[in-house]
Enzyme design. Structure first.
Site, mmCIF file in Angstrom:
data_model
loop_
_atom_site.group_PDB
_atom_site.id
_atom_site.type_symbol
_atom_site.label_atom_id
_atom_site.label_comp_id
_atom_site.label_asym_id
_atom_site.label_seq_id
_atom_site.Cartn_x
_atom_site.Cartn_y
_atom_site.Cartn_z
ATOM 1 N N SER A 111 47.014 13.136 44.258
ATOM 2 C CA SER A 111 47.701 14.420 44.426
ATOM 3 C C SER A 111 49.087 14.230 45.006
ATOM 4 O O SER A 111 49.334 13.287 45.776
ATOM 5 C CB SER A 111 46.882 15.279 45.401
ATOM 6 O OG SER A 111 47.599 16.409 45.794
ATOM 7 N N TYR A 135 43.286 16.657 53.606
ATOM 8 C CA TYR A 135 43.120 16.534 52.147
ATOM 9 C C TYR A 135 44.062 15.462 51.599
ATOM 10 O O TYR A 135 43.635 14.524 50.911
ATOM 11 C CB TYR A 135 43.379 17.884 51.452
ATOM 12 C CG TYR A 135 43.546 17.745 49.961
ATOM 13 C CD1 TYR A 135 42.454 17.454 49.148
ATOM 14 C CD2 TYR A 135 44.803 17.849 49.359
ATOM 15 C CE1 TYR A 135 42.612 17.289 47.773
ATOM 16 C CE2 TYR A 135 44.968 17.697 47.993
ATOM 17 C CZ TYR A 135 43.873 17.413 47.207
ATOM 18 O OH TYR A 135 44.033 17.233 45.853
ATOM 19 N N LYS A 139 43.298 11.469 50.039
ATOM 20 C CA LYS A 139 43.733 10.902 48.746
ATOM 21 C C LYS A 139 44.501 9.599 48.966
ATOM 22 O O LYS A 139 44.326 8.625 48.229
ATOM 23 C CB LYS A 139 44.607 11.919 47.998
ATOM 24 C CG LYS A 139 43.852 13.162 47.528
ATOM 25 C CD LYS A 139 42.886 12.813 46.410
ATOM 26 C CE LYS A 139 42.101 14.000 45.916
ATOM 27 N NZ LYS A 139 41.115 13.647 44.891
ATOM 28 N N ARG A 276 52.060 30.745 54.271
ATOM 29 C CA ARG A 276 50.767 30.089 54.467
ATOM 30 C C ARG A 276 51.038 28.746 55.165
ATOM 31 O O ARG A 276 51.954 28.020 54.757
ATOM 32 C CB ARG A 276 50.128 29.873 53.085
ATOM 33 C CG ARG A 276 48.696 29.437 53.090
ATOM 34 C CD ARG A 276 48.113 29.417 51.684
ATOM 35 N NE ARG A 276 48.697 28.384 50.835
ATOM 36 C CZ ARG A 276 48.288 28.108 49.600
ATOM 37 N NH1 ARG A 276 47.292 28.797 49.063
ATOM 38 N NH2 ARG A 276 48.874 27.162 48.892
#
Ligand code: UFG
Length: 320
Positions: A111, A135, A139, A276
């Site tokens: 990613s 996250y 990866k 966000r």
């Protein structure tokens, strides 16, 4: 060829399985969820090394494509254990079973999250890896494990760093559906179809031309073609490496909403919300390495195509 597709019932994995089986390859899917394709599915947990040994004894796979991971950035912050367990520890078990079975080719879904907040755009593969959430770190940890596994055991891998996967199968058979859905385009199209009242825009105060975040949307069919080319590359003896997959075109949240209004002819009601947490203002790929080394040529780079394929699927599968 014989492929094991881990996570082959998911969004990108299911498109890949359709492509591989359509091309006449022998495909086994490992996933907890059912696949509607006419391929064998095994419901094994890749954290179960013995189950993998049994599967690998039965099938002499030429390569493994590994799509299975948890992908919610926010959840990875509140529950990192879940992410390191599934995305890293279970993947390590898979890699060790591959080594035991002598399967030495892997395509891994990585990613853009490995880069963190970009220090420059477009982002090339040598950009510093400074993930800003568990996250992205999960990866990057797997990518580093893969480097070590190549050196020690000769396991060859290609890590494909997706930017914003979007769109749907041009045939309308497969599309994007997460539970819960947090991704921008499906949420916009659900607002267009009336399944949601509105779509929330997270922040209009970014340093971008219209104040909303910019992302590099890449069509799922183009991701599939990159995977096929990556398999060819490994089969031809290519060295382990990583490639960015994106179009090098940035579109803002507002531009995606505008494109969806134009494609659907529907009114899309927006709701304003603050930024966000953890959203970088602009993520755009430099994918020239994939083009030069793999010969990757995205077929659906236009936002209008990405949105119209996703809308076609949304209309055909209103119950998804
Ligand atoms: N957005 C909204 N409203 C929403 C949902 C998203 O305004 O309801 C905005 C986000 O703030 C962001 C953009 O739309 O600016 C795209 O958001 P997505 O959630 O669709 O995608 P992300 O860019 O956050 O995430 C994607 C992948 C992740 C991956 C990340 C970094 O989906 O798996 O890129 O590589 F971690």
């Amino acid at each position: 060829m014989k492929f094991l597709v881990v996570g082959g019932a998911g969004y990108i994995g299911s498109h890949m399985v359709k492509h591989l089986s359509g091309a006449g390859h022998d495909v086994v899917v490992a996933d907890n969820s059912p696949t509607r394709r006419n391929v064998r599915r095994v419901e094994l947990d890749i954290a179960d090394g013995r189950a993998l040994d049994t599967l690998f004894a039965e099938y002499q796979f030429d390569a493994v494509l590994h799509f299975a991971s948890f992908i919610e950035v926010g959840e990875s912050v509140t529950d990192p254990g879940k992410y390191y367990q599934n995305n890293v520890a279970a993947t390590l078990t898979l890699l060790q079973a591959m080594v035991r079975a002598g399967i030495n080719q892997l395509i891994f879904s990585s990613s853009a999250a490995v880069y963190g907040s970009p220090q420059y755009v477009p982002i090339d593969e040598s950009h510093p890896k400074a993930a800003i959430n568990p996250y992205g770190r999960s990866k990057w940890m797997v990518e580093q494990i893969l480097e070590d596994f190549d050196r020690a055991y000769g396991l060859k891998s290609v890590c494909l760093r997706y930017f914003n996967a979007a769109g749907a199968d041009p045939d309308g058979e497969l599309g994007e559906c997460h539970e819960p859905e947090t991704h921008l385009l499906p949420l916009i199209l659900q607002a267009a179809s009336g399944r949601r009242n509105d779509v929330t825009v997270f922040g209009r105060d970014y340093e971008t031309p219209d104040g909303t975040c910019i992302r590099d949307y890449v069509h799922v069919a183009d991701l599939v073609s990159a995977h096929s080319l990556a398999v060819d590359y490994l089969v031809a003896g290519g060295a382990s490496t990583a490639f960015n997959l994106g179009n090098g075109l940035g579109f803002s949240v507002q531009q995606v909403i505008d494109a969806a209004c134009a494609v659907t002819g529907r009114q899309i009601i927006t709701r304003e919300a603050p930024r966000r947490a953890g959203d970088p203002p602009r993520l755009v790929a430099d994918a020239s390495k994939a083009k030069a080394v793999l010969g990757w040529q995205p077929q659906f780079a236009s936002l209008e195509k990405i949105v119209s394929h996703a809308w076609h699927w949304e209309q055909l599968h209103p119950w998804h």
